[in-house]
Design a protein around this motif. Structure first.
Motif, PDB file in Angstrom:
ATOM      1  N   SER B 210       0.840  -1.183   0.000  1.00 17.93           N
ATOM      2  CA  SER B 210       0.000   0.000   0.000  1.00 17.93           C
ATOM      3  C   SER B 210       0.885   1.247   0.000  1.00 17.93           C
ATOM      4  O   SER B 210       2.056   1.192   0.376  1.00 17.93           O
ATOM      5  CB  SER B 210      -0.889  -0.012   1.246  1.00 17.93           C
ATOM      6  N   ALA B 211       0.313   2.342  -0.463  1.00 17.92           N
ATOM      7  CA  ALA B 211       1.004   3.637  -0.368  1.00 17.92           C
ATOM      8  C   ALA B 211       0.166   4.581   0.472  1.00 17.92           C
ATOM      9  O   ALA B 211      -1.065   4.475   0.496  1.00 17.92           O
ATOM     10  CB  ALA B 211       1.216   4.222  -1.759  1.00 17.92           C
ATOM     11  N   TRP B 212       0.815   5.460   1.207  1.00 18.94           N
ATOM     12  CA  TRP B 212       0.128   6.567   1.855  1.00 18.94           C
ATOM     13  C   TRP B 212       1.102   7.738   1.856  1.00 18.94           C
ATOM     14  O   TRP B 212       2.142   7.662   1.195  1.00 18.94           O
ATOM     15  CB  TRP B 212      -0.383   6.193   3.256  1.00 18.94           C
ATOM     16  N   PHE B 213       0.766   8.812   2.513  1.00 21.24           N
ATOM     17  CA  PHE B 213       1.742   9.897   2.561  1.00 21.24           C
ATOM     18  C   PHE B 213       1.726  10.550   3.932  1.00 21.24           C
ATOM     19  O   PHE B 213       0.844  10.279   4.745  1.00 21.24           O
ATOM     20  CB  PHE B 213       1.521  10.906   1.427  1.00 21.24           C
ATOM     21  N   GLU B 214       2.736  11.338   4.193  1.00 19.70           N
ATOM     22  CA  GLU B 214       2.824  12.077   5.439  1.00 19.70           C
ATOM     23  C   GLU B 214       2.935  13.561   5.136  1.00 19.70           C
ATOM     24  O   GLU B 214       3.642  13.966   4.205  1.00 19.70           O
ATOM     25  CB  GLU B 214       4.041  11.619   6.268  1.00 19.70           C
ATOM     26  N   ALA B 215       2.212  14.350   5.916  1.00 17.29           N
ATOM     27  CA  ALA B 215       2.277  15.808   5.787  1.00 17.29           C
ATOM     28  C   ALA B 215       2.856  16.372   7.070  1.00 17.29           C
ATOM     29  O   ALA B 215       2.618  15.841   8.162  1.00 17.29           O
ATOM     30  CB  ALA B 215       0.893  16.383   5.526  1.00 17.29           C
ATOM     31  N   TYR B 216       3.641  17.424   6.935  1.00 16.37           N
ATOM     32  CA  TYR B 216       4.321  18.039   8.082  1.00 16.37           C
ATOM     33  C   TYR B 216       3.480  19.197   8.589  1.00 16.37           C
ATOM     34  O   TYR B 216       3.342  20.230   7.940  1.00 16.37           O
ATOM     35  CB  TYR B 216       5.703  18.520   7.660  1.00 16.37           C
ATOM     36  N   LEU B 217       2.906  19.027   9.747  1.00 14.79           N
ATOM     37  CA  LEU B 217       2.014  20.019  10.351  1.00 14.79           C
ATOM     38  C   LEU B 217       2.403  20.196  11.801  1.00 14.79           C
ATOM     39  O   LEU B 217       2.689  19.206  12.501  1.00 14.79           O
ATOM     40  CB  LEU B 217       0.558  19.527  10.294  1.00 14.79           C
ATOM     41  N   GLY B 218       2.373  21.409  12.255  1.00 19.29           N
ATOM     42  CA  GLY B 218       2.573  21.668  13.687  1.00 19.29           C
ATOM     43  C   GLY B 218       3.817  21.023  14.252  1.00 19.29           C
ATOM     44  O   GLY B 218       3.820  20.549  15.376  1.00 19.29           O
ATOM     45  N   GLY B 219       4.867  20.961  13.481  1.00 23.23           N
ATOM     46  CA  GLY B 219       6.123  20.471  14.030  1.00 23.23           C
ATOM     47  C   GLY B 219       6.354  18.986  13.918  1.00 23.23           C
ATOM     48  O   GLY B 219       7.356  18.475  14.426  1.00 23.23           O
ATOM     49  N   GLN B 220       5.484  18.240  13.257  1.00 17.26           N
ATOM     50  CA  GLN B 220       5.760  16.813  13.066  1.00 17.26           C
ATOM     51  C   GLN B 220       5.007  16.270  11.856  1.00 17.26           C
ATOM     52  O   GLN B 220       4.187  16.948  11.247  1.00 17.26           O
ATOM     53  CB  GLN B 220       5.426  16.035  14.325  1.00 17.26           C
ATOM     54  N   TRP B 221       5.312  15.033  11.533  1.00 15.82           N
ATOM     55  CA  TRP B 221       4.695  14.374  10.386  1.00 15.82           C
ATOM     56  C   TRP B 221       3.447  13.596  10.819  1.00 15.82           C
ATOM     57  O   TRP B 221       3.472  12.906  11.845  1.00 15.82           O
ATOM     58  CB  TRP B 221       5.681  13.403   9.750  1.00 15.82           C
ATOM     59  N   TYR B 222       2.403  13.658   9.986  1.00 17.83           N
ATOM     60  CA  TYR B 222       1.186  12.878  10.209  1.00 17.83           C
ATOM     61  C   TYR B 222       0.861  12.068   8.954  1.00 17.83           C
ATOM     62  O   TYR B 222       1.055  12.550   7.839  1.00 17.83           O
ATOM     63  CB  TYR B 222      -0.003  13.801  10.497  1.00 17.83           C
ATOM     64  N   ALA B 223       0.305  10.854   9.168  1.00 19.00           N
ATOM     65  CA  ALA B 223      -0.071  10.002   8.035  1.00 19.00           C
ATOM     66  C   ALA B 223      -1.421  10.414   7.451  1.00 19.00           C
ATOM     67  O   ALA B 223      -2.368  10.692   8.196  1.00 19.00           O
ATOM     68  CB  ALA B 223      -0.124   8.544   8.494  1.00 19.00           C
ATOM     69  N   PHE B 224      -1.503  10.438   6.142  1.00 17.70           N
ATOM     70  CA  PHE B 224      -2.754  10.672   5.415  1.00 17.70           C
ATOM     71  C   PHE B 224      -2.857   9.639   4.292  1.00 17.70           C
ATOM     72  O   PHE B 224      -1.849   9.108   3.844  1.00 17.70           O
ATOM     73  CB  PHE B 224      -2.788  12.083   4.806  1.00 17.70           C
TER      74      PHE B 224
END
Lengths: 273, 273, 273, 273
Positions: B210-224
């Motif tokens: 599977s693929a997903w991505f991470e976005a950098y928000l508020g000082g850290q990475w989150y999975a989307f």
């Protein structure tokens, strides 16, 4: 030989915007820089410096609205010799390359290694002897295939598009040559910097920054230039990366318009030491 | 919760060829891996391991002619919670991002940040509140814009092509969402790994990575995850990079044909500890 | 100017042992290396090359039992100028240093920044003008404080020990100077390579590899040499790191005894180009 | 299991000074951090974040004169399982280690691999079976050899000094164990973070940050703890490096005095999700 390099660049910004700058000499030039470069910003805003993952020296600013200009000048020593020629440099097998070099075999923004250029590369260059002669064959081909035309520059033209359109500026020559090299399993990376007219007839065009590339042969990197396609004197490196996407001289996160631009790289004769 | 992940993949090679492998669990999983992955190669050829510049665990082999197969299995602990939701996570100004994160704002092979997608991003998402809601708006848009179709997978489809063709597989969803994020000045990076059906109805399709991505928000990475677009349980990371070009599971320098392929990621219930 | 550099080194091993090698020219020398170095191993065992986290070119082998010898030779271009002098180079405030440079302010194996040398540094050099003059004052002090004696070399002497024992070889001079620089908030790193007798009276001692250091002033690195303490011509870099622990020429994981050792670095005059 | 971790630390500075901060959760914790850490500074000075060469999240400030205090709190998910045990994990030959791991075999500031500890390591542990049992034997030895005593902490005690003095705090246990591991050709690195009393009797001592180490066995890193020497629940990583010199929580370039200090790491029971 001493070479004076420098530039004056100005942008117009309708509103404040963060900018990334790759407007420095490359760290490998440090020990032969007689008068170090000093980036002058007008207006004078604070610059935060860092090194990117390729080892390039970079800066970050927040440019205010209005005109933002950059000026720099340095005096560098240069041995004054043309690009090193190593016609017997061999091509390592992929399995013998250092791991860190492998990234320069992979596709990147402007170098579509995973495209129809792959089959083309093998049909065009598969018969050339591997190693240096194959890279030279690639340069010869690209040099003849693309027509240089300043007016046809486009910031996001890829190697495949350059191949099809048969026109471009120095970065397009390099992207196509780099893609062909990688398709032949030769690691190749993109370089940007100064290149004056030392040893060649002066160009009628206004001077711009120059692009060239490096190919990994026989255990080290060598400079190649698919646009000029002759050994040149006085390349002064500023940045290296996978392709031009990694070494943009400036990146504005917002709107900016180029207001003026001047670059120079001249041999300094008779300077008292 | 314990999850058993694994795969069996085989290729057919007409002649020996070097291969790069990203067939390992990501190093961040090490301390929660109850039975570590052990890459089994048939035939048994020596593997030279390394870490790439993104921190991924990689291997290199020279595959002999004939069938080359890879098998791996691991038992990983997982907290069994859905993807972390942080709806109030803010978006840092570009000038406040750590320098190492800036690379995830730039164009890459399959994410043409420097294209017509830029204007589109601002027209589509400029009105969303910045930060988490804007990334969610991007996921919603991409989720609805692209139709998932396994049969229309293409190894070199870019974000712009996915946008135009409106069809693709999970990597295409992510490339488009990543490109939109970067165009909105939100750093975004590509992830690949295992994702089973834990907590959702079983999929009728054969399981794939599977693929997903991470976005950098508020000082850290989150999975989307712009394809599934709901918080999911049990992502088991294998590789991270700018886009799929950086994290191909296998790269063959020569000809190889996929002969068989099976992936699994299942909750293990009632295992004696 | 052309300089021929090279070495012949042999070890005796009672049993096979893995070895790490830093026996190459530094990558920054590549584009000015007229005849690249080619590491010859006797017996000929396979070398796996890699770059370490400081950017040095390294090799790995498994040396068989018996004699293992290394031979290398290269022809490098050199501008033939003495070490760059920049007496007005300023000292950046710590908060203005690039993040990647901060590591060169911290303690390392042979440079006990976190020791009594800290107070000593301030008492000795606090009155010197900051920047270049302070580094020069440090070099002057170290040059006079330590007595060079080949016979008193010790592989694990630290800066603090060198300070107390007042005797050592070139690496000890550098470790003490580096420690003082770091204690004065000036980033400093260790260099190793070739340094012949160009421009100075020939040394009566057999030639060895040489050590020097670099200090970060005014936005870039400059070479200093606390042992010789005069600008020299023809430093040919092989490795850079925090201190000698990062750039050992060879590291044997097992027992090895030095059997023979010869290094050269000579100007080549009158070579037909 | 949810664990609330946090700290309040204050320093007194006679005059303004730049500081480096490693006061964040490690990036590997990001995806399981339910309430991310938010570093609060009093007074509120701007923080510039970066990642160091080991991948740790770091910050830089200029602290004003007077009191400077740091507060942070986060809620992290944890599987609630004790440290992974892999008694059959093998020890790779040095020649089979990934190149990036080799640095963890070399000497570092507090780990004098190149000292008399080398012979000692072989005499003490040479008879233990290689791999996991040898690391366990090292932990057993160090656990018994050093007496824990908070009052005898010293910021620059090395492994060799800890060995001789037979007293220390958790970092001293780890430095000695790391040095022995490296001397046995097992890569080992230093970790710092939170470790509460989950699953063990509450400690009478005020809580501090904790140190542990990781050894590279069978292709991956495993956590070990030579001080506690039993598998523990709830290690929450903040930083990793060669030894404590790489992961100081704060580094002040100037004078600062610790004014107050409190750390916590508690299981949160019955939280509504």
């Amino acid at each position: 030989m001493l070479i004076q390099v420098g530039y004056e660049i100005a942008f117009q910004l309708p509103q404040p915007a963060p900018m990334l700058l790759m407007l420095y000499l490359h760290p490998t030039r440090e020990l032969t820089t007689r008068q170090p470069d000093r980036l002058l910003l007008t207006p004078s805003v604070p610059v935060q410096e860092y090194y990117d993952s390729f080892g390039n020296r970079c800066g970050r600013i927040v440019a205010p609205a209005g005109q933002m200009s950059f000026r720099n000048q340095a005096l560098v020593e240069d041995c004054g010799l043309p690009d090193l020629q190593a016609p017997y440099a061999t091509q390592a097998e992929v399995q013998d390359l250092p791991s860190d070099v492998l990234i320069y075999l992979l596709p990147s923004r402007y170098c579509e290694v995973d495209s129809e250029l792959k089959d083309l590369a093998w049909s065009l260059f598969g018969a050339s002897p591997p190693g240096w002669p194959r890279v030279q064959a690639i340069c010869n081909y690209v040099h003849n295939h693309i027509r240089f035309d300043y007016l046809q520059a486009r910031a996001n033209r890829t190697a495949l598009e350059a191949y099809r359109e048969r026109v471009g500026v120095c970065r397009d020559f390099m992207h196509l040559a780099i893609t062909f090299c990688r398709n032949c399993n030769i690691p190749a990376r993109y370089c940007t910097g100064y290149l004056g007219d030392i040893g060649v007839p002066p160009s009628p065009d206004p001077m711009d920054f120059s692009a060239w590339f490096e190919a990994y042969l026989g255990g080290q990197w060598y400079a190649f230039d698919a646009r000029n396609n002759i050994p040149r004197i006085g390349r002064v490196l500023m940045g290296r990366g996978r392709d031009a996407a990694d070494v943009a001289l400036t990146t504005t996160f917002g709107v900016s318009e180029l207001a003026s631009f001047r670059v120079w790289a001249d041999e300094v004769v008779g300077t008292p030491y």
